[in-house]
Design an enzyme around this catalytic site. Structure first.
Site: not given
Lengths: 236, 236
Positions: A94, A126-127, A163, A198
């Site tokens: 997020g 991700s985060a 990413h 990714e």
């Protein structure tokens, strides 16, 4: 570079790859790696600003199919206790700034460091993977809130850029490419930056870092040419 | 919404559009707008980490062709005095976090606000335009350094997102689109966000904001659908 031998960390570039569902591409590997029947999910990064409850449904469904139960940290009255009692922890993606700010405000950064140093499995996407690096200084996210620091959990002796995107040779856009941004980072920071595409992820166990998934990763060191790393144990 | 009638601000999405040189697309208009023979250039955003001297050469060349001299703020012994004595100020693009951190550390944010409120022309491109908004919370830049605040100069009653990019319908990348990021911003912030495409700029004068250049701009308000704004005076 010596990593804590107790660390058991899975750091994924993304939760979702194009054309498949949430965690689909990684769920088998994650289940094998986490070795648990219960996961504490940290939804603080709130992708698109969705609620904690809404967000927690995504990993609950993905891991539920593997008979692993998922509880959101917000379902507990005390987040610190929740972390200290967790069997395994998954920090979802997020907004990195929002995630970090919330963790600092709840005063659980040190608790997270402690339990992971004690051998509790940590998974991030991700985060949540950004957090495993030294700082969040190589996030791609928009700084929608102001955290009290950019210092992350620092499990890894480098920063992650999730990413990761290769420069598009056909682009007519004059905004900076990812590579340009990371090179700018290195004018002011010395730690290496690992660009994770990714579909790629890292598994850290027994003091070793392994690159897995469908892509090479791009390693940027200050004052050096970037290099591509193949799957397998990384030599840091 | 009442703007300070003294403001004379040019806020450009980018310094350079594809296929032409630094400021080429905007130089005629900028010269007309700035009405000066001398510009104080603020190179603190250091694109790609280049030196202040190196960076200052770019606007010096562009404005020099129009017989306007350019001095870098770093050429003065006291940056606060340099701002107070400036005939016009141009804050160049680069990294917004670095720009903001440097301005706060030199304690010149209030000085900038003051001289622009007194009617000194301010021109910004990219990061320099981000500064004209309420906060830098809608920058696209990587947070390579930690500024003491995300508060910007606040000349405008909204935030700017420079280099605004429309979502690519063919993309297979799962990182957030610009629109998604701005919508996330609006879950935690209430001010409007103006997405300025490359080749567009704002001119603020006589209490009015005019959109100029080759594109419409995209206005995002919290809890509303985004709308396209045409060139001309904006109704805020």
């Amino acid at each position: 570079m010596k990593l804590n031998q107790n660390y058991k960390i899975l750091a994924a570039s993304t939760s979702t790859v194009f054309g498949s569902g949430y965690l689909d591409y990684i769920i088998e590997d994650a289940v094998d790696f986490l070795q648990t029947d219960e996961i504490l999910f940290v939804p603080y990064a709130r992708p698109s600003g969705i609620s904690y409850d809404e967000y927690t449904e995504a990993p609950r469904k993905a891991f539920g199919q593997k008979n692993i139960s998922v509880k959101g940290i917000h379902e507990f009255s005390n987040p610190k206790d929740a972390i200290q009692n967790a069997k395994a922890i998954f920090v979802g993606g997020g907004n990195t700034f929002l995630l970090l700010k919330t963790l600092y405000e709840l005063d659980v950064m040190e608790t997270l460091k402690q339990v992971v140093a004690d051998g509790i499995h940590y998974m991030g996407s991700s985060a949540g993977s950004n957090l495993t690096g030294m700082t969040v200084g190589t996030t791609n996210d928009m700084p929608i809130v102001y955290p009290p620091s950019f210092e992350a959990l620092g499990f890894l002796p480098f920063n992650i850029n999730p990413h990761y995107l290769d420069p598009d040779p056909d682009s007519t856009h004059k905004g900076e490419t990812r590579e340009t941004r990371i090179k700018e980072f290195h004018k002011f920071n010395s730690q290496p930056v690992l660009g994770l595409r990714e579909g790629s992820w890292l598994e850290i166990e027994n003091g070793k870092i392994e690159l897995k998934g469908n892509h090479t990763a791009r390693l940027f060191r200050a004052n050096e040419e970037a290099v591509e790393l193949n799957n397998g144990i990384l030599d840091f």
